[in-house]
Design a protein around this motif. Sequence first.
Motif, PDB file in Angstrom:
ATOM      1  N   GLN A 127       4.006 -11.982   5.180  1.00  0.00           N
ATOM      2  CA  GLN A 127       4.325 -11.311   6.432  1.00  0.00           C
ATOM      3  C   GLN A 127       5.724 -10.718   6.295  1.00  0.00           C
ATOM      4  O   GLN A 127       6.396 -10.968   5.305  1.00  0.00           O
ATOM      5  CB  GLN A 127       4.207 -12.248   7.628  1.00  0.00           C
ATOM      6  N   PRO A 128       6.154  -9.903   7.250  1.00  0.00           N
ATOM      7  CA  PRO A 128       7.457  -9.256   7.118  1.00  0.00           C
ATOM      8  C   PRO A 128       8.579 -10.263   6.854  1.00  0.00           C
ATOM      9  O   PRO A 128       8.603 -11.351   7.431  1.00  0.00           O
ATOM     10  CB  PRO A 128       7.665  -8.568   8.465  1.00  0.00           C
ATOM     11  N   PHE A 129       9.490  -9.872   5.979  1.00  0.00           N
ATOM     12  CA  PHE A 129      10.638 -10.704   5.650  1.00  0.00           C
ATOM     13  C   PHE A 129      11.927  -9.989   6.052  1.00  0.00           C
ATOM     14  O   PHE A 129      12.649 -10.440   6.919  1.00  0.00           O
ATOM     15  CB  PHE A 129      10.647 -11.036   4.154  1.00  0.00           C
ATOM     16  N   CYS A 130      12.197  -8.839   5.437  1.00  0.00           N
ATOM     17  CA  CYS A 130      13.472  -8.151   5.711  1.00  0.00           C
ATOM     18  C   CYS A 130      13.352  -7.210   6.920  1.00  0.00           C
ATOM     19  O   CYS A 130      14.332  -6.955   7.594  1.00  0.00           O
ATOM     20  CB  CYS A 130      13.931  -7.377   4.485  1.00  0.00           C
ATOM     21  N   ASN A 131      12.181  -6.677   7.158  1.00  0.00           N
ATOM     22  CA  ASN A 131      11.914  -5.754   8.270  1.00  0.00           C
ATOM     23  C   ASN A 131      12.801  -4.500   8.236  1.00  0.00           C
ATOM     24  O   ASN A 131      13.088  -3.911   9.271  1.00  0.00           O
ATOM     25  CB  ASN A 131      12.034  -6.455   9.613  1.00  0.00           C
ATOM     26  N   MET A 132      13.216  -4.092   7.038  1.00  0.00           N
ATOM     27  CA  MET A 132      14.001  -2.857   6.925  1.00  0.00           C
ATOM     28  C   MET A 132      13.653  -2.067   5.677  1.00  0.00           C
ATOM     29  O   MET A 132      14.361  -1.153   5.287  1.00  0.00           O
ATOM     30  CB  MET A 132      15.493  -3.145   6.983  1.00  0.00           C
ATOM     31  N   GLY A 133      12.550  -2.422   5.007  1.00  0.00           N
ATOM     32  CA  GLY A 133      12.064  -1.641   3.880  1.00  0.00           C
ATOM     33  C   GLY A 133      12.623  -1.996   2.532  1.00  0.00           C
ATOM     34  O   GLY A 133      12.364  -1.304   1.555  1.00  0.00           O
ATOM     35  N   THR A 134      13.398  -3.079   2.433  1.00  0.00           N
ATOM     36  CA  THR A 134      13.994  -3.461   1.159  1.00  0.00           C
ATOM     37  C   THR A 134      13.013  -4.234   0.276  1.00  0.00           C
ATOM     38  O   THR A 134      12.936  -3.993  -0.917  1.00  0.00           O
ATOM     39  CB  THR A 134      15.265  -4.303   1.384  1.00  0.00           C
ATOM     40  N   CYS A 135      12.274  -5.143   0.856  1.00  0.00           N
ATOM     41  CA  CYS A 135      11.321  -5.946   0.089  1.00  0.00           C
ATOM     42  C   CYS A 135       9.902  -5.379   0.285  1.00  0.00           C
ATOM     43  O   CYS A 135       9.736  -4.361   0.937  1.00  0.00           O
ATOM     44  CB  CYS A 135      11.382  -7.412   0.509  1.00  0.00           C
ATOM     45  N   PHE A 136       8.923  -6.039  -0.267  1.00  0.00           N
ATOM     46  CA  PHE A 136       7.533  -5.597  -0.118  1.00  0.00           C
ATOM     47  C   PHE A 136       6.667  -6.703   0.483  1.00  0.00           C
ATOM     48  O   PHE A 136       5.456  -6.698   0.314  1.00  0.00           O
ATOM     49  CB  PHE A 136       6.958  -5.151  -1.468  1.00  0.00           C
ATOM     50  N   ASP A 137       7.267  -7.650   1.194  1.00  0.00           N
ATOM     51  CA  ASP A 137       6.484  -8.745   1.761  1.00  0.00           C
ATOM     52  C   ASP A 137       5.509  -8.281   2.841  1.00  0.00           C
ATOM     53  O   ASP A 137       4.520  -8.950   3.105  1.00  0.00           O
ATOM     54  CB  ASP A 137       7.387  -9.843   2.309  1.00  0.00           C
ATOM     55  N   CYS A 138       5.765  -7.155   3.450  1.00  0.00           N
ATOM     56  CA  CYS A 138       4.882  -6.648   4.508  1.00  0.00           C
ATOM     57  C   CYS A 138       3.909  -5.592   3.984  1.00  0.00           C
ATOM     58  O   CYS A 138       3.231  -4.923   4.768  1.00  0.00           O
ATOM     59  CB  CYS A 138       5.705  -6.064   5.656  1.00  0.00           C
ATOM     60  N   ALA A 139       3.817  -5.443   2.660  1.00  0.00           N
ATOM     61  CA  ALA A 139       2.979  -4.398   2.065  1.00  0.00           C
ATOM     62  C   ALA A 139       1.511  -4.573   2.440  1.00  0.00           C
ATOM     63  O   ALA A 139       0.965  -5.676   2.410  1.00  0.00           O
ATOM     64  CB  ALA A 139       3.139  -4.398   0.554  1.00  0.00           C
ATOM     65  N   LEU A 173       0.204  -0.865  -1.275  1.00  0.00           N
ATOM     66  CA  LEU A 173       1.632  -1.201  -1.263  1.00  0.00           C
ATOM     67  C   LEU A 173       2.470  -0.330  -0.334  1.00  0.00           C
ATOM     68  O   LEU A 173       3.594   0.048  -0.639  1.00  0.00           O
ATOM     69  CB  LEU A 173       2.214  -1.185  -2.678  1.00  0.00           C
ATOM     70  N   VAL A 174       1.936  -0.063   0.846  1.00  0.00           N
ATOM     71  CA  VAL A 174       2.686   0.660   1.877  1.00  0.00           C
ATOM     72  C   VAL A 174       3.420  -0.378   2.717  1.00  0.00           C
ATOM     73  O   VAL A 174       2.814  -1.335   3.208  1.00  0.00           O
ATOM     74  CB  VAL A 174       1.751   1.505   2.768  1.00  0.00           C
ATOM     75  N   ARG A 175       4.724  -0.208   2.884  1.00  0.00           N
ATOM     76  CA  ARG A 175       5.516  -1.171   3.651  1.00  0.00           C
ATOM     77  C   ARG A 175       5.302  -0.945   5.151  1.00  0.00           C
ATOM     78  O   ARG A 175       5.649   0.109   5.696  1.00  0.00           O
ATOM     79  CB  ARG A 175       6.982  -1.062   3.276  1.00  0.00           C
ATOM     80  N   ALA A 176       4.750  -1.944   5.809  1.00  0.00           N
ATOM     81  CA  ALA A 176       4.415  -1.858   7.228  1.00  0.00           C
ATOM     82  C   ALA A 176       5.640  -1.766   8.124  1.00  0.00           C
ATOM     83  O   ALA A 176       5.583  -1.187   9.201  1.00  0.00           O
ATOM     84  CB  ALA A 176       3.566  -3.062   7.641  1.00  0.00           C
ATOM     85  N   CYS A 177       6.764  -2.297   7.674  1.00  0.00           N
ATOM     86  CA  CYS A 177       7.965  -2.334   8.517  1.00  0.00           C
ATOM     87  C   CYS A 177       8.626  -0.970   8.682  1.00  0.00           C
ATOM     88  O   CYS A 177       9.414  -0.777   9.613  1.00  0.00           O
ATOM     89  CB  CYS A 177       8.966  -3.357   7.996  1.00  0.00           C
ATOM     90  N   ILE A 178       8.335  -0.028   7.780  1.00  0.00           N
ATOM     91  CA  ILE A 178       8.957   1.295   7.885  1.00  0.00           C
ATOM     92  C   ILE A 178       7.920   2.407   8.077  1.00  0.00           C
ATOM     93  O   ILE A 178       8.239   3.582   7.951  1.00  0.00           O
ATOM     94  CB  ILE A 178       9.860   1.608   6.665  1.00  0.00           C
ATOM     95  N   THR A 179       6.692   2.031   8.401  1.00  0.00           N
ATOM     96  CA  THR A 179       5.615   2.995   8.605  1.00  0.00           C
ATOM     97  C   THR A 179       5.245   3.031  10.076  1.00  0.00           C
ATOM     98  O   THR A 179       4.927   1.994  10.663  1.00  0.00           O
ATOM     99  CB  THR A 179       4.379   2.602   7.764  1.00  0.00           C
ATOM    100  N   GLN A 180       5.297   4.209  10.673  1.00  0.00           N
ATOM    101  CA  GLN A 180       4.903   4.337  12.076  1.00  0.00           C
ATOM    102  C   GLN A 180       3.389   4.454  12.187  1.00  0.00           C
ATOM    103  O   GLN A 180       2.746   5.069  11.330  1.00  0.00           O
ATOM    104  CB  GLN A 180       5.563   5.549  12.722  1.00  0.00           C
ATOM    105  N   VAL A 181       2.845   3.858  13.243  1.00  0.00           N
ATOM    106  CA  VAL A 181       1.397   3.926  13.460  1.00  0.00           C
ATOM    107  C   VAL A 181       0.989   5.342  13.832  1.00  0.00           C
ATOM    108  O   VAL A 181       1.784   6.112  14.375  1.00  0.00           O
ATOM    109  CB  VAL A 181       0.931   2.937  14.553  1.00  0.00           C
TER     110      VAL A 181
END
Length: 85
Positions: free
Chosen positions: A45-57, A65-73
């Motif tokens: 699940q999200p970790f950094c919530n700013m696009g640095t890691c890939f935990d929310c991919a 491997l799209v980062r959910a924390c920096i992608t708008q719906v």
Amino acid sequence: MRGDSVHITFDGKALPCNEGDTLAAALLVSGIQEFGTTRTGEPRQPFCNMGTCFDCAVVIDGIPLVRACITQVREGMNIEPTKGF
């Protein structure tokens, strides 16, 4: 003020959200606790919530491997969890 209502799908489940929301926020608000799994099966699940890691991919419309924390719906997004990353 929130954006217009849009609908997305995560792992086959339809979810309502709003334009301008990040995908990570929309999933968390909808009660999604696991965005995917690690190679050993642990939940991600999200970790950094700013696009640095890939935990929310996640996988969006077949793109991995799209980062959910920096992608708008956007209307009609089809999201699948990332398995074994």
